[in-house]
Design a protein around this motif. Structure first.
Motif, PDB file in Angstrom:
ATOM      1  N   GLU A  20       0.823  -1.202   0.000  1.00 25.18           N
ATOM      2  CA  GLU A  20       0.000   0.000   0.000  1.00 25.18           C
ATOM      3  C   GLU A  20       0.861   1.256   0.000  1.00 25.18           C
ATOM      4  N   THR A  21       0.365   2.293  -0.688  1.00 23.38           N
ATOM      5  CA  THR A  21       0.913   3.636  -0.584  1.00 23.38           C
ATOM      6  C   THR A  21      -0.179   4.520   0.003  1.00 23.38           C
ATOM      7  N   ARG A  22       0.051   5.805  -0.011  1.00 25.21           N
ATOM      8  CA  ARG A  22      -0.907   6.723   0.610  1.00 25.21           C
ATOM      9  C   ARG A  22      -2.287   6.639  -0.022  1.00 25.21           C
ATOM     10  N   ARG A  23      -2.345   6.517  -1.345  1.00 28.10           N
ATOM     11  CA  ARG A  23      -3.638   6.559  -2.026  1.00 28.10           C
ATOM     12  C   ARG A  23      -3.906   5.348  -2.904  1.00 28.10           C
ATOM     13  N   ALA A  24      -2.982   4.408  -2.955  1.00 31.06           N
ATOM     14  CA  ALA A  24      -3.144   3.295  -3.887  1.00 31.06           C
ATOM     15  C   ALA A  24      -2.630   2.004  -3.274  1.00 31.06           C
ATOM     16  N   VAL A  25      -2.943   0.910  -3.960  1.00 30.29           N
ATOM     17  CA  VAL A  25      -2.357  -0.391  -3.645  1.00 30.29           C
ATOM     18  C   VAL A  25      -1.587  -0.826  -4.885  1.00 30.29           C
ATOM     19  N   GLU A  50      -7.608   4.144  -4.727  1.00 33.74           N
ATOM     20  CA  GLU A  50      -8.885   4.027  -4.039  1.00 33.74           C
ATOM     21  C   GLU A  50      -9.721   5.288  -4.223  1.00 33.74           C
ATOM     22  N   GLY A  51     -11.014   5.172  -3.954  1.00 33.73           N
ATOM     23  CA  GLY A  51     -11.900   6.320  -4.034  1.00 33.73           C
ATOM     24  C   GLY A  51     -13.110   6.042  -4.897  1.00 33.73           C
ATOM     25  N   LYS A  52     -13.947   7.059  -5.048  1.00 36.41           N
ATOM     26  CA  LYS A  52     -15.175   6.907  -5.822  1.00 36.41           C
ATOM     27  C   LYS A  52     -14.903   6.772  -7.313  1.00 36.41           C
ATOM     28  N   ASN A  53     -13.798   7.330  -7.765  1.00 35.77           N
ATOM     29  CA  ASN A  53     -13.435   7.243  -9.181  1.00 35.77           C
ATOM     30  C   ASN A  53     -12.147   6.438  -9.320  1.00 35.77           C
ATOM     31  N   PRO A 145       8.059  14.145   4.186  1.00 35.95           N
ATOM     32  CA  PRO A 145       8.566  13.206   5.198  1.00 35.95           C
ATOM     33  C   PRO A 145       7.557  12.133   5.582  1.00 35.95           C
ATOM     34  N   GLU A 146       6.266  12.442   5.472  1.00 36.09           N
ATOM     35  CA  GLU A 146       5.249  11.453   5.833  1.00 36.09           C
ATOM     36  C   GLU A 146       5.262  10.272   4.869  1.00 36.09           C
ATOM     37  N   GLU A 147       5.370  10.577   3.577  1.00 34.44           N
ATOM     38  CA  GLU A 147       5.399   9.525   2.562  1.00 34.44           C
ATOM     39  C   GLU A 147       6.820   9.082   2.234  1.00 34.44           C
ATOM     40  N   LYS A 148       7.822   9.794   2.794  1.00 37.77           N
ATOM     41  CA  LYS A 148       9.231   9.543   2.481  1.00 37.77           C
ATOM     42  C   LYS A 148       9.444   9.598   0.974  1.00 37.77           C
ATOM     43  N   ALA A 149       8.913  10.662   0.382  1.00 37.67           N
ATOM     44  CA  ALA A 149       8.902  10.771  -1.075  1.00 37.67           C
ATOM     45  C   ALA A 149       9.444  12.112  -1.538  1.00 37.67           C
ATOM     46  N   LYS A 171      12.779   3.666  -3.898  1.00 39.76           N
ATOM     47  CA  LYS A 171      11.878   2.694  -4.512  1.00 39.76           C
ATOM     48  C   LYS A 171      11.351   3.246  -5.832  1.00 39.76           C
ATOM     49  N   HIS A 172      10.967   2.339  -6.714  1.00 40.41           N
ATOM     50  CA  HIS A 172      10.373   2.749  -7.991  1.00 40.41           C
ATOM     51  C   HIS A 172       8.860   2.810  -7.815  1.00 40.41           C
ATOM     52  N   SER A 173       8.425   3.698  -6.929  1.00 36.97           N
ATOM     53  CA  SER A 173       7.010   3.788  -6.573  1.00 36.97           C
ATOM     54  C   SER A 173       6.563   5.238  -6.670  1.00 36.97           C
ATOM     55  N   PHE A 174       5.595   5.504  -7.554  1.00 36.78           N
ATOM     56  CA  PHE A 174       5.102   6.851  -7.796  1.00 36.78           C
ATOM     57  C   PHE A 174       3.640   6.977  -7.370  1.00 36.78           C
ATOM     58  N   PHE A 175       3.230   8.184  -7.065  1.00 35.59           N
ATOM     59  CA  PHE A 175       1.819   8.472  -6.837  1.00 35.59           C
ATOM     60  C   PHE A 175       1.585   9.943  -7.143  1.00 35.59           C
ATOM     61  N   GLN A 176       0.324  10.317  -7.297  1.00 39.17           N
ATOM     62  CA  GLN A 176      -0.033  11.698  -7.593  1.00 39.17           C
ATOM     63  C   GLN A 176      -0.935  12.220  -6.490  1.00 39.17           C
ATOM     64  N   TYR A 177      -0.670  13.443  -6.019  1.00 38.55           N
ATOM     65  CA  TYR A 177      -1.417  14.010  -4.902  1.00 38.55           C
ATOM     66  C   TYR A 177      -2.805  14.492  -5.325  1.00 38.55           C
ATOM     67  N   ASN A 178      -2.971  14.867  -6.568  1.00 39.30           N
ATOM     68  CA  ASN A 178      -4.277  15.290  -7.060  1.00 39.30           C
ATOM     69  C   ASN A 178      -4.582  14.528  -8.339  1.00 39.30           C
ATOM     70  N   GLU A 179      -5.818  14.597  -8.802  1.00 37.23           N
ATOM     71  CA  GLU A 179      -6.250  13.758  -9.917  1.00 37.23           C
ATOM     72  C   GLU A 179      -6.275  14.488 -11.251  1.00 37.23           C
ATOM     73  N   PHE A 180      -5.499  15.552 -11.376  1.00 36.74           N
ATOM     74  CA  PHE A 180      -5.448  16.274 -12.649  1.00 36.74           C
ATOM     75  C   PHE A 180      -4.824  15.391 -13.733  1.00 36.74           C
ATOM     76  N   PRO A 181      -5.476  15.259 -14.910  1.00 32.54           N
ATOM     77  CA  PRO A 181      -4.949  14.407 -15.990  1.00 32.54           C
ATOM     78  C   PRO A 181      -3.814  15.098 -16.744  1.00 32.54           C
ATOM     79  N   ILE A 182      -2.619  14.967 -16.237  1.00 30.26           N
ATOM     80  CA  ILE A 182      -1.466  15.717 -16.733  1.00 30.26           C
ATOM     81  C   ILE A 182      -1.227  15.495 -18.225  1.00 30.26           C
TER      82      ILE A 182
END
Length: 309
Positions: A20-25, A50-53, A145-149, A171-182
């Protein structure tokens, strides 16, 4: 979809090394046999958020989309349709069936992201690496520091902050803080940095771009091994010539050929032809071979005669 159900879905997909990461598995990518170098995903690079979308994204091959599309996309590659996976998604994902995101014609500065960015720490500078003092300032890098990212702010061409991406350190682990379609907005990482040079190097990863820019080279990153039509349009509209320097693997060569096919009549294109047996620009930079690789740049018209190593 909630994380508990995402864990179950990843196991149904045959994914291993689930975490698990902050917002995903995250887990090993189910598209690896078809799209990854060697047919394997050595890192858990495939995530379901995770989430509604709920949506999925692989940070190696770039496959992404609404979770409800996943069974049908897998069918296109494997030729096998798993009705149990489709039923599980329909029963546990509460997002409605939506069409693919529309092309975004304009963006705007996100004040909330500026506030969030201000809460993060400054990375510790390490000369010779991507988080040296010069690049911290140039790319506005921060540390969570919370996500060590390491946090990568994403700006559009007008320097509007539109998204924040994180990479877990070590680690080769990425995530996005907001859902903007970059990528659907046609954005390339680094395009906001103005340059007097007529040529810009195109790479895949943010780290590639940062390591090359340390040497004074203008670089844009596609943020993955696939580009959208909007990103292609951005290249076509530019008055720059582009040097193709994607990863030295199957996905990178496919991306190079795609750019040549779709932009060849719009832009002057060049390509690096000698990777010195390295896997990507970042590794070349770390091994001190970047200069040799850049001296091998040739017009794409000569690619057929030049063997890339």
């Amino acid at each position: 979809m909630v994380k508990k159900d995402i864990h179950k879905l990843l196991k149904m997909l045959g994914c291993t090394r689930i975490k698990e990461t902050r917002r995903a598995v995250m887990g090993n990518c189910p598209f690896a046999p078809y799209l990854h170098e060697g047919g394997r995903d050595f890192r858990p690079s495939f995530g379901i958020f995770e989430g509604k979308n709920s949506y999925f994204n692989c940070f190696t091959c770039g496959k992404s989309g609404r979770l409800s599309y996943l069974p049908f996309l897998l069918y296109q590659y494997s030729g096998k349709y798993n009705k149990f996976i489709n039923s599980f998604i329909q029963a546990n994902d509460y997002s409605p069936e939506l069409p693919p995101p529309k092309k975004i014609t304009e963006t705007k500065d996100n004040e909330a992201l500026h506030d969030m960015l201000g809460t993060f720490e400054m990375p510790q500078p390490k000369m010779g690496l991507y988080d040296n003092e010069k690049n911290i300032e140039l790319w506005s890098l921060r540390y969570d520091p919370e996500e060590k990212a390491l946090v990568f702010p994403i700006f559009d061409k007008d320097k509007n902050l539109v998204a924040l991406k994180g990479r877990v350190v070590g680690k080769h682990s990425f995530f996005q803080y907001n859902e903007f379609p970059i990528k659907q907005a046609g954005i390339w990482y680094g395009m906001h940095i103005k340059t007097k040079y007529k040529k810009v190097i195109l790479v895949e990863g943010e780290r590639d771009a940062i390591l090359l820019s340390y040497r004074g080279i203008p670089v844009w990153a596609s943020m993955g091994a696939e580009v959208t039509e909007s990103q292609i349009s951005t290249l076509r509209k530019s008055d720059k010539a582009f040097i193709l320097f994607f990863d030295n693997d199957k996905a990178g060569r496919k991306l190079r050929d795609q750019i040549i096919k779709k932009c060849g009549v719009f832009n002057d294109l060049y390509a690096v032809t000698d990777y010195c047996h390295c896997k990507d620009p970042a590794q070349l930079a770390e091994r001190g071979l970047l200069g040799k690789a850049l001296r091998s740049v040739k017009p794409v018209s000569l690619l057929a005669k030049q063997k890339i190593t």
